[in-house]
Each structure stands twice: as structure tokens, then as C-alpha cells.
Enzyme design. Sequence first.
Site, PDB file in Angstrom:
ATOM      1  N   GLY A   1      31.414  37.551  40.214  1.00  7.30           N
ATOM      2  CA  GLY A   1      30.875  36.205  40.720  1.00  7.30           C
ATOM      3  C   GLY A   1      30.572  36.059  42.098  1.00  7.30           C
ATOM      4  O   GLY A   1      29.523  36.773  42.599  1.00  7.30           O
TER       5      GLY A   1
ATOM      6  N   ASN B   1      37.838  35.718  49.226  1.00 13.23           N
ATOM      7  CA  ASN B   1      37.169  35.072  48.342  1.00 13.23           C
ATOM      8  C   ASN B   1      37.752  35.678  46.734  1.00 13.23           C
ATOM      9  O   ASN B   1      37.920  34.436  46.114  1.00 13.23           O
ATOM     10  CB  ASN B   1      35.790  36.065  48.363  1.00 13.23           C
ATOM     11  CG  ASN B   1      35.497  35.780  46.132  1.00 13.23           C
ATOM     12  OD1 ASN B   1      34.527  34.462  46.242  1.00 13.23           O
ATOM     13  ND2 ASN B   1      35.616  36.355  45.610  1.00 13.23           N
TER      14      ASN B   1
ATOM     15  N   TYR C   1      45.938  25.132  41.612  1.00 15.52           N
ATOM     16  CA  TYR C   1      44.512  26.259  42.108  1.00 15.52           C
ATOM     17  C   TYR C   1      44.981  24.736  42.973  1.00 15.52           C
ATOM     18  O   TYR C   1      44.470  25.550  44.287  1.00 15.52           O
ATOM     19  CB  TYR C   1      43.747  25.401  41.393  1.00 15.52           C
ATOM     20  CG  TYR C   1      42.625  26.363  41.606  1.00 15.52           C
ATOM     21  CD1 TYR C   1      42.054  27.328  42.191  1.00 15.52           C
ATOM     22  CD2 TYR C   1      41.749  25.325  41.928  1.00 15.52           C
ATOM     23  CE1 TYR C   1      41.072  27.905  42.619  1.00 15.52           C
ATOM     24  CE2 TYR C   1      40.445  25.813  42.546  1.00 15.52           C
ATOM     25  CZ  TYR C   1      39.832  27.281  42.337  1.00 15.52           C
ATOM     26  OH  TYR C   1      38.900  27.235  43.057  1.00 15.52           O
TER      27      TYR C   1
HETATM   28  N1  LIG Z   1      32.991  30.012  40.563  1.00 12.67           N
HETATM   29  C1  LIG Z   1      33.152  28.246  40.936  1.00 12.67           C
HETATM   30  O1  LIG Z   1      33.061  27.243  40.282  1.00 12.67           O
HETATM   31  C2  LIG Z   1      34.328  28.670  42.017  1.00 12.67           C
HETATM   32  C3  LIG Z   1      34.727  27.408  42.881  1.00 12.67           C
HETATM   33  C4  LIG Z   1      34.945  26.597  44.157  1.00 12.67           C
HETATM   34  C5  LIG Z   1      35.500  28.033  44.830  1.00 12.67           C
HETATM   35  N2  LIG Z   1      35.675  29.341  43.738  1.00 12.67           N
HETATM   36  C6  LIG Z   1      36.377  30.400  44.404  1.00 12.67           C
HETATM   37  O2  LIG Z   1      35.749  31.532  44.503  1.00 12.67           O
HETATM   38  C7  LIG Z   1      36.583  32.851  45.029  1.00 12.67           C
HETATM   39  C8  LIG Z   1      35.570  33.664  43.957  1.00 12.67           C
HETATM   40  O3  LIG Z   1      35.586  32.707  42.223  1.00 12.67           O
HETATM   41  P1  LIG Z   1      34.007  33.784  41.215  1.00 12.67           P
HETATM   42  O4  LIG Z   1      33.998  31.954  40.355  1.00 12.67           O
HETATM   43  O5  LIG Z   1      33.220  34.496  41.790  1.00 12.67           O
HETATM   44  O6  LIG Z   1      35.704  34.225  40.451  1.00 12.67           O
HETATM   45  P2  LIG Z   1      35.777  35.418  39.074  1.00 12.67           P
HETATM   46  O7  LIG Z   1      36.916  35.228  37.999  1.00 12.67           O
HETATM   47  O8  LIG Z   1      34.326  35.266  39.378  1.00 12.67           O
HETATM   48  O9  LIG Z   1      35.709  36.196  40.383  1.00 12.67           O
HETATM   49  C9  LIG Z   1      37.070  36.759  40.746  1.00 12.67           C
HETATM   50  C10 LIG Z   1      37.654  38.272  41.624  1.00 12.67           C
HETATM   51  O10 LIG Z   1      38.521  38.386  41.961  1.00 12.67           O
HETATM   52  C11 LIG Z   1      39.164  39.113  41.507  1.00 12.67           C
HETATM   53  N3  LIG Z   1      40.683  38.671  41.605  1.00 12.67           N
HETATM   54  C12 LIG Z   1      41.353  38.344  41.049  1.00 12.67           C
HETATM   55  N4  LIG Z   1      42.902  38.320  41.532  1.00 12.67           N
HETATM   56  C13 LIG Z   1      42.228  39.790  42.705  1.00 12.67           C
HETATM   57  C14 LIG Z   1      44.035  39.791  43.564  1.00 12.67           C
HETATM   58  N5  LIG Z   1      44.930  40.103  43.611  1.00 12.67           N
HETATM   59  N6  LIG Z   1      43.675  41.299  44.535  1.00 12.67           N
HETATM   60  C15 LIG Z   1      42.143  41.419  44.862  1.00 12.67           C
HETATM   61  N7  LIG Z   1      41.107  40.863  43.556  1.00 12.67           N
HETATM   62  C16 LIG Z   1      41.802  39.564  42.990  1.00 12.67           C
HETATM   63  C17 LIG Z   1      39.372  39.809  39.913  1.00 12.67           C
HETATM   64  O11 LIG Z   1      39.346  41.108  39.535  1.00 12.67           O
HETATM   65  C18 LIG Z   1      37.407  39.329  40.143  1.00 12.67           C
HETATM   66  O12 LIG Z   1      36.766  39.934  40.416  1.00 12.67           O
HETATM   67  C19 LIG Z   1      37.611  31.842  44.543  1.00 12.67           C
HETATM   68  O13 LIG Z   1      38.257  32.519  45.106  1.00 12.67           O
HETATM   69  C20 LIG Z   1      37.212  30.509  43.242  1.00 12.67           C
HETATM   70  O14 LIG Z   1      38.580  29.830  43.440  1.00 12.67           O
HETATM   71  C21 LIG Z   1      34.876  29.204  42.681  1.00 12.67           C
END
Ligand SMILES: NC(=O)c1ccc[n+]([C@@H]2O[C@H](COP(=O)([O-])OP(=O)(O)OC[C@H]3O[C@@H](n4cnc5c(N)ncnc54)[C@H](O)[C@@H]3O)[C@@H](O)[C@H]2O)c1
Length: 255
Positions: free
Chosen positions: A18, A88, A154
Site C-alpha cells: 500500500g 506508516n 482506529y
Molecule cells: N488506505 C487508506 O485508505 C488509508 C487511509 C488513511 C490512513 N491510512 C494509513 O496508512 C498506513 C498504510 O496503510 P495501507 O492502506 O497501506 O495498509 P496496508 O494494509 O496495505 O499496509 C500496511 C502495512 O503495514 C504492515 N504492518 C502491519 N502491522 C505492522 C507492524 N506491527 N509492524 C510493521 N509493519 C506492520 C503490514 O504488513 C502491511 O505491509 C496505515 O497507517 C493506515 O492506517 C490508510
Amino acid sequence: MAGRVEGKVALVTGAASGLGKAAAAMLVREGARVAVTDRNEPGAKDVAAALGGAARSWKLDVTQEPEWQRVVDEVLATFGRLDVVVNNAGVGIAKDVESLSLEEWRFVHSVNLDGVFLGCKHAIRGMRQCGAKGSIINISSVAGLVGGDNLAAYCSSKGGVRLLTKSVALHCARKGYGIRCNSVHPTFIETPMVDGLASLAGDVAAGKAKLARMIPLGHIGEPDDIAYAVVYLASDESKMMTGSELVVDGGTTAM
Ligand SMILES: NC(=O)c1ccc[n+]([C@@H]2O[C@H](COP(=O)([O-])OP(=O)(O)OC[C@H]3O[C@@H](n4cnc5c(N)ncnc54)[C@H](O)[C@@H]3O)[C@@H](O)[C@H]2O)c1
């Protein structure tokens, strides 16, 4: 423009997927060397391999302080410096306050808030060790600015990230470290996390269409929409920004 972060070394957490994966790729494209980290070790390895010689991977579970200690030390030994840390990694559980268990509450906070706390702490240590006037970038969410009825843990954790960011920024400024710290607040972006959220509607496509209707611009964002914000905060272009919130939300929180 190219070379916006030329010569800098960045560590990105949760970079196997992501937003972290997109940020790592754009940082490399703009001239940085990048430590691609994730608790998913094979995933981080694959992402780093695809990025070529400017990237290396490490297994880093952000909730584990000994892993932060080791990885920051190894990044300094490998690349010689540390200028940027992108906190992230994150997880989400779509439950309201009544249905959420204490165990789920603690799990979400351990990754989203404890993980960012440890990331800030060890980023400062690593940056000070090499004399870098660095940039810490904490990925919060629109859910750290406004509430959502079914996102109790969250929202709480992402709101915590928002104010932790300001505390870290003010501490570093007061100490004269030259280290900046800002938060980024994305709306729904096309990643596996949003697929999970959309699937709650039964049908992923219908779920995504519903999420898109919550965004005034009318569509879900792309990972690069957030990577551009990360590169800006990582670069010296943002040298006057600290303790700020960069909202990338298609107008979601303007209402
Ligand atoms: N995608 C969205 O719509 C969105 C919106 C707002 C905020 N976010 C934030 O963006 C960030 C990335 O989200 P994303 O959408 O890419 O999610 P995703 O699920 O695609 O990726 C998250 C990554 O974090 C890793 N991860 C989870 N727990 C972990 C840990 N304890 N230590 C290390 N790595 C860990 C996972 O293995 C994964 O590779 C997050 O903080 C999420 O809350 C995402």
C-alpha cells in the site's frame, strides 16, 4: 522535478504494501536510499529487490522496541546516515465502541500509536547520532481529525498520532535539533486496507463506490497521492513545516 531528496536516507515502516510501498518507491525515484521495513519480511524483501540498489530491506515489527534499536543501528551502519523516518505501518478494525474487545483496542493502539511513539523516539536517536536535520513523517488519517462511528480504536489511535506529532515537533524545536515532525491525513486510498473495509459491504466494488461517495472529489485516492505528500515532507522544500497536519482527503474533512 527529480532529485528532490537526493543524498538522503529514509526508513519507511509497513513498506511491503500500500502506501508504504508507494512512498518507498517515490523516495527512491527522487534520489533517496531507502530502508524498506515491515513485519512481513518476505514482502519487504520483494519491494526492496524491485527498487534496485538504492533500497535494502529489514524485518521490523514497529511494536517491538529491540527491533527498532537494531534496525536503526543497522541502517546507520549500512547507509551511514538517517534523514527521514516514515511511520506508516498501521492496522484497522472496523468496530464501534460497544462491539470492540479490550484485546482488539490494545492491538490497534499497539501498532498505530505505540509503533509511532517508538518510531519517533528511535528516529530522533538515529538522526542525532549522525547529525542529520531530519524529517519524521507520521501517517495518521482523516480518522485522526474527525470521528467515525465504527472505527473506535482506529480513530483514537490516529487522533493520538496527530497530537504526538505536535509534541515531538515542539520537543525537537525546543532542543534545537533541526528535526521536524509532521502528520499526514489521507482519506480512503486504493490499498489492501481499503479492500478490507470495502468488503464489509459484501461486495468490494459496491463497498468502494460507497466509500467514494463520502469524498467530495468523488473518487478514492491512489497511493501516489500520499507518496507525493511524503516526498514533500521528506525534502527540504518543507523546511519551515513542523508540527503540521498535511490533509490529503479530496475534501472529506472540509464539510
Ligand atoms: N488506505 C487508506 O485508505 C488509508 C487511509 C488513511 C490512513 N491510512 C494509513 O496508512 C498506513 C498504510 O496503510 P495501507 O492502506 O497501506 O495498509 P496496508 O494494509 O496495505 O499496509 C500496511 C502495512 O503495514 C504492515 N504492518 C502491519 N502491522 C505492522 C507492524 N506491527 N509492524 C510493521 N509493519 C506492520 C503490514 O504488513 C502491511 O505491509 C496505515 O497507517 C493506515 O492506517 C490508510
